[in-house]
Design a protein around this motif. Structure first.
Motif, PDB file in Angstrom:
ATOM      1  N   PHE A  86       0.260  -1.606   0.115  1.00  0.00           N
ATOM      2  CA  PHE A  86      -0.152  -0.001   0.090  1.00  0.00           C
ATOM      3  C   PHE A  86       0.826   0.791  -0.334  1.00  0.00           C
ATOM      4  CE2 PHE A  86      -3.575  -2.892   2.964  1.00  0.00           C
ATOM      5  CZ  PHE A  86      -4.569  -2.735   1.439  1.00  0.00           C
ATOM      6  N   GLY A  87       0.235   2.720  -0.445  1.00  0.00           N
ATOM      7  CA  GLY A  87       0.690   3.498  -0.045  1.00  0.00           C
ATOM      8  C   GLY A  87       0.195   3.825   1.202  1.00  0.00           C
ATOM      9  N   ARG A  88       0.757   4.952   1.299  1.00  0.00           N
ATOM     10  CA  ARG A  88      -0.069   5.687   2.729  1.00  0.00           C
ATOM     11  C   ARG A  88      -1.287   5.653   2.644  1.00  0.00           C
ATOM     12  NH1 ARG A  88      -1.673  10.205   4.061  1.00  0.00           N
ATOM     13  NH2 ARG A  88      -0.788  11.873   2.307  1.00  0.00           N
ATOM     14  N   VAL A  89      -1.743   6.964   1.880  1.00  0.00           N
ATOM     15  CA  VAL A  89      -3.576   6.644   1.316  1.00  0.00           C
ATOM     16  C   VAL A  89      -4.213   5.893   1.571  1.00  0.00           C
ATOM     17  CG1 VAL A  89      -5.005   8.214   0.359  1.00  0.00           C
ATOM     18  CG2 VAL A  89      -2.649   9.231   0.875  1.00  0.00           C
ATOM     19  N   THR A  90      -3.338   4.484   0.775  1.00  0.00           N
ATOM     20  CA  THR A  90      -4.791   3.345   0.924  1.00  0.00           C
ATOM     21  C   THR A  90      -4.373   2.616   2.333  1.00  0.00           C
ATOM     22  OG1 THR A  90      -4.430   3.432  -1.834  1.00  0.00           O
ATOM     23  CG2 THR A  90      -4.636   1.550  -0.395  1.00  0.00           C
ATOM     24  N   TYR A  91      -3.672   2.346   2.639  1.00  0.00           N
ATOM     25  CA  TYR A  91      -2.606   2.190   3.930  1.00  0.00           C
ATOM     26  C   TYR A  91      -4.191   2.460   5.182  1.00  0.00           C
ATOM     27  CZ  TYR A  91      -0.638   1.031   8.652  1.00  0.00           C
ATOM     28  OH  TYR A  91      -0.675   0.568   9.819  1.00  0.00           O
ATOM     29  N   GLU A  92      -3.569   3.799   5.034  1.00  0.00           N
ATOM     30  CA  GLU A  92      -4.590   4.321   5.629  1.00  0.00           C
ATOM     31  C   GLU A  92      -6.042   4.603   6.216  1.00  0.00           C
ATOM     32  OE1 GLU A  92      -3.430   8.779   6.481  1.00  0.00           O
ATOM     33  OE2 GLU A  92      -1.171   8.357   7.425  1.00  0.00           O
TER      34      GLU A  92
ATOM     35  N   GLY B 114       3.485 -16.949  -3.128  1.00  0.00           N
ATOM     36  CA  GLY B 114       2.549 -16.872  -4.283  1.00  0.00           C
ATOM     37  C   GLY B 114       2.561 -15.319  -5.609  1.00  0.00           C
ATOM     38  N   GLY B 115       2.389 -14.168  -3.832  1.00  0.00           N
ATOM     39  CA  GLY B 115       1.997 -13.626  -4.791  1.00  0.00           C
ATOM     40  C   GLY B 115       2.416 -12.382  -3.858  1.00  0.00           C
ATOM     41  N   LEU B 116       2.304 -10.736  -4.226  1.00  0.00           N
ATOM     42  CA  LEU B 116       1.940  -9.707  -3.607  1.00  0.00           C
ATOM     43  C   LEU B 116       0.254  -8.638  -4.527  1.00  0.00           C
ATOM     44  CD1 LEU B 116       5.686  -8.565  -3.990  1.00  0.00           C
ATOM     45  CD2 LEU B 116       3.982  -9.202  -1.423  1.00  0.00           C
ATOM     46  N   TRP B 117      -0.051  -8.009  -3.868  1.00  0.00           N
ATOM     47  CA  TRP B 117      -1.310  -7.599  -4.151  1.00  0.00           C
ATOM     48  C   TRP B 117      -1.215  -6.015  -3.958  1.00  0.00           C
ATOM     49  CZ3 TRP B 117      -4.471  -4.249  -1.748  1.00  0.00           C
ATOM     50  CH2 TRP B 117      -6.137  -4.337  -2.829  1.00  0.00           C
ATOM     51  N   VAL B 118      -0.836  -5.260  -5.393  1.00  0.00           N
ATOM     52  CA  VAL B 118      -1.227  -3.464  -4.675  1.00  0.00           C
ATOM     53  C   VAL B 118      -2.518  -3.188  -5.093  1.00  0.00           C
ATOM     54  CG1 VAL B 118      -0.306  -3.333  -7.338  1.00  0.00           C
ATOM     55  CG2 VAL B 118       0.428  -1.517  -4.732  1.00  0.00           C
ATOM     56  N   GLY B 119      -3.044  -2.003  -4.049  1.00  0.00           N
ATOM     57  CA  GLY B 119      -3.759  -1.711  -5.024  1.00  0.00           C
ATOM     58  C   GLY B 119      -4.065   0.119  -4.512  1.00  0.00           C
ATOM     59  N   GLY B 120      -4.705   1.040  -4.803  1.00  0.00           N
ATOM     60  CA  GLY B 120      -4.762   2.161  -4.902  1.00  0.00           C
ATOM     61  C   GLY B 120      -4.368   2.784  -6.457  1.00  0.00           C
TER      62      GLY B 120
END
Length: 189
Positions: A44-50, A118-124
């Motif tokens: 996550f980036g900061r905004v998505t994490y928060e 198995g994998g990493l996931w990114v959103g945002g």
């Protein structure tokens, strides 16, 4: 090397604001729960994490809030227990089963991808744009909502170079949404 998958809800006109699409339902939450469970770790980036922490972190009381529907709880539990990596130049510490990613973004993400699993996931929005520009995303997953937003942040706005994709999977939902999964196309040199 474990792959990095970028997943996001988007409207037909490319808006990826979290409130622009149709409200979540039991079918969509079941889909996203399975996606969370497929990932070894979340990036996550900061905004998505928060934003995710404020919505999905289990309260100190140990129980889920009363506003949460029963069908949302499996997703909440999956994201709450997931290992998280947070990219931020402003945060000095994180918790919620997370660690801060510092230094050179490309090197840090390449290290994460080299870990077993198995994998990493990114959103945002912002972090995935930077990762796409660096050529680090191995799979793109868009859940396209049957909505025209007409405004708001758009998917990968500002991408430096065009990325040709190949469709590898699709799933239709009763709501009219369609999950589309792509991989970067092999160059035809």
């Amino acid at each position: 090397m474990r792959p990095l998958r970028y997943s996001i809800n988007t409207t037909l006109d490319g808006c990826c604001h979290h409130e622009a699409g149709i409200p979540p339902n039991e079918e969509s939450m079941s889909y996203w729960t399975a996606e969370m469970e497929r990932a070894d770790a979340l990036l996550f980036g900061r905004v998505t994490y928060e934003m995710m922490e404020s919505a999905w972190r289990k309260p100190a009381t140990g129980g889920w809030p009363g506003w949460m529907e029963e069908w949302e709880i499996p997703f909440a539990e999956a994201i709450d227990r997931a290992k998280k990596h947070v990219v931020s130049s402003t945060l000095t510490e994180v918790d919620w089963n997370a660690e801060l990613v510092t230094g050179d973004l490309e090197q840090a993400v390449r290290r994460l991808k080299q870990e077993p699993g198995g994998g990493l996931w990114v959103g945002g929005v912002t972090l995935p744009l930077a990762l796409a520009d660096l050529g680090l995303i191995d799979e793109y997953e868009f859940v396209v909502q049957p909505v025209l937003a007409g405004r708001g942040p758009t998917l990968l706005a500002g991408l430096r170079e065009r990325i040709q994709l190949e469709l590898v999977d699709r799933q239709e939902f009763r709501s009219g949404a369609i999950a589309l999964r792509y991989r970067p196309a092999e160059s035809a040199d």
